[in-house]
Design a protein around this motif. Sequence first.
Motif, short mmCIF file in Angstrom:
data_model
loop_
_atom_site.label_atom_id
_atom_site.label_comp_id
_atom_site.label_asym_id
_atom_site.label_seq_id
_atom_site.Cartn_x
_atom_site.Cartn_y
_atom_site.Cartn_z
N VAL A 51 20.49 -61.97 -7.59
CA VAL A 51 21.04 -61.96 -6.24
C VAL A 51 21.24 -63.40 -5.78
N LEU A 52 22.49 -63.74 -5.47
CA LEU A 52 22.83 -65.08 -5.00
C LEU A 52 23.04 -65.13 -3.49
N GLY A 53 23.37 -63.99 -2.90
CA GLY A 53 23.59 -63.93 -1.46
C GLY A 53 23.37 -62.51 -0.98
N GLY A 54 22.73 -62.35 0.17
CA GLY A 54 22.48 -61.02 0.72
C GLY A 54 21.22 -60.40 0.14
N ARG A 55 21.14 -59.08 0.30
CA ARG A 55 20.02 -58.31 -0.25
C ARG A 55 20.58 -57.07 -0.92
N VAL A 56 19.91 -56.63 -1.97
CA VAL A 56 20.36 -55.48 -2.75
C VAL A 56 19.17 -54.58 -3.02
N ARG A 57 19.31 -53.29 -2.67
CA ARG A 57 18.30 -52.32 -3.07
C ARG A 57 18.68 -51.86 -4.48
N MET A 58 17.81 -52.14 -5.43
CA MET A 58 18.05 -51.71 -6.81
C MET A 58 17.27 -50.42 -7.02
N ARG A 59 18.00 -49.38 -7.26
CA ARG A 59 17.38 -48.09 -7.56
C ARG A 59 17.41 -47.92 -9.07
N TYR A 60 16.34 -47.41 -9.62
CA TYR A 60 16.27 -47.24 -11.08
C TYR A 60 15.36 -46.06 -11.39
#
Length: 103
Positions: free
Chosen positions: A50-59
């Motif tokens: 992640v370089l910018g923002g936020r990410v919910r990673m679902r796995y």
Amino acid sequence: MTIIRSRDFTGGRPWAALDIASMNGIGTRLHWTDQPYIWHINEGQEVFVVLGGRVRMRYRKDGVEQAVVLAVGDIFYAEIGCEHLAEPLGEARVLVVEAVGSL
């Protein structure tokens, strides 16, 4: 030599990509998105930064869905066979390193 300012990259559609390099079958791409990707399993390994923002990673691990929120600087490593879905929380920019031609 190339300099890329990731914060300035914006795509015309979700998951738009800027191909940065392809080395021995491994591709490095900068993505911009504001929409989730799809559940998928890569043919090989994947590194997701992640370089910018936020990410919910679902796995899914052992058949159980799990999730983690990734912030700037966080790295998600998907082993071969790891089913996952990236869901940005707003606008996000990510660097993905994976086999050329992966989903």
